[in-house]
Design a protein around this motif. Structure first.
Motif, PDB file in Angstrom:
ATOM      1  N   GLN A 282      -0.589 -43.295 -10.144  1.00  9.23           N
ATOM      2  CA  GLN A 282      -1.296 -43.115 -11.413  1.00  9.23           C
ATOM      3  C   GLN A 282      -0.369 -42.480 -12.447  1.00  9.23           C
ATOM      4  OE1 GLN A 282      -4.601 -44.047 -12.173  1.00  9.23           O
ATOM      5  NE2 GLN A 282      -3.972 -43.554 -14.253  1.00  9.23           N
ATOM      6  N   GLU A 283       0.401 -41.513 -12.020  1.00 11.45           N
ATOM      7  CA  GLU A 283       1.338 -40.841 -12.934  1.00 11.45           C
ATOM      8  C   GLU A 283       2.380 -41.827 -13.471  1.00 11.45           C
ATOM      9  OE1 GLU A 283       4.745 -37.829 -11.915  1.00 11.45           O
ATOM     10  OE2 GLU A 283       2.833 -36.723 -12.047  1.00 11.45           O
TER      11      GLU A 283
ATOM     12  N   ASP B  32       0.685 -44.194 -15.973  1.00  9.84           N
ATOM     13  CA  ASP B  32       0.482 -43.554 -17.268  1.00  9.84           C
ATOM     14  C   ASP B  32       1.798 -43.479 -18.049  1.00  9.84           C
ATOM     15  OD1 ASP B  32      -2.207 -43.230 -16.634  1.00  9.84           O
ATOM     16  OD2 ASP B  32      -1.975 -41.124 -16.035  1.00  9.84           O
TER      17      ASP B  32
ATOM     18  N   GLY C 247       2.701 -45.503 -21.558  1.00  9.87           N
ATOM     19  CA  GLY C 247       3.202 -44.760 -22.711  1.00  9.87           C
ATOM     20  C   GLY C 247       4.496 -45.354 -23.241  1.00  9.87           C
TER      21      GLY C 247
END
Length: 152
Positions: A137-138, A141, A145
């Motif tokens: 998930q990190e 994200d 970005g």
């Protein structure tokens, strides 16, 4: 003509062809099917154009995911969708829009690696879609970005 596949393709085209925001593709990883023949792609194209003419539907784009030069270069095939972990080089795209939408390296591409391929594709005038694959998930994200921004 008259096969189960023909009936299924016609059903899909009849149900979705009235919508102007629909594009079609000859299949997912269709080139990996044993015995794939560009005739499959060309038959879908022929049925699509027939249904459009019969129903008065607007012309829809049809792409191939076959990886087969005969299908990719065929007149009427509008775009090429590839499965590769690098930005598509337009030299292999027969003058058509060219995209890479799935890749499965292990380990998964880092956010920086993926963004590098997005930027390479932008520079080439091709497309490199985000395929999460094994990203956390990190990482996802961070990737999202990065790809929202400008390439260096």
């Amino acid at each position: 003509p008259g096969s189960v596949h023909d009936a299924w393709v016609r059903k899909v085209l009849l149900e979705t062809g009235s919508f102007g925001n629909v594009i079609f593709e000859d299949g997912n990883e269709v080139g990996l099917v044993d015995g794939y023949d560009p005739a499959w792609t060309l038959s879908i194209l022929a049925v699509l154009r027939e249904v459009e003419a019969e129903r008065g539907y607007r012309r829809h784009m049809l792409g191939t995911n076959s990886g087969d030069a005969g299908a990719m270069g065929a007149e009427g095939v509008d775009y090429i969708e590839l499965h590769q972990p690098t930005a598509p080089d337009p030299a292999g795209c027969f003058g058509k829009p060219c995209l890479s939408n799935e890749y499965n390296p292990d380990p998964a591409l880092t956010p920086e690696q993926l963004f590098g391929e997005v930027c390479s594709a932008r520079a080439f005038g091709t497309y490199f879609w985000y395929w999460r694959h094994g990203q956390t998930q990190e990482q996802m994200d961070a990737t999202l970005g990065l790809i929202q921004g400008e390439c260096p």
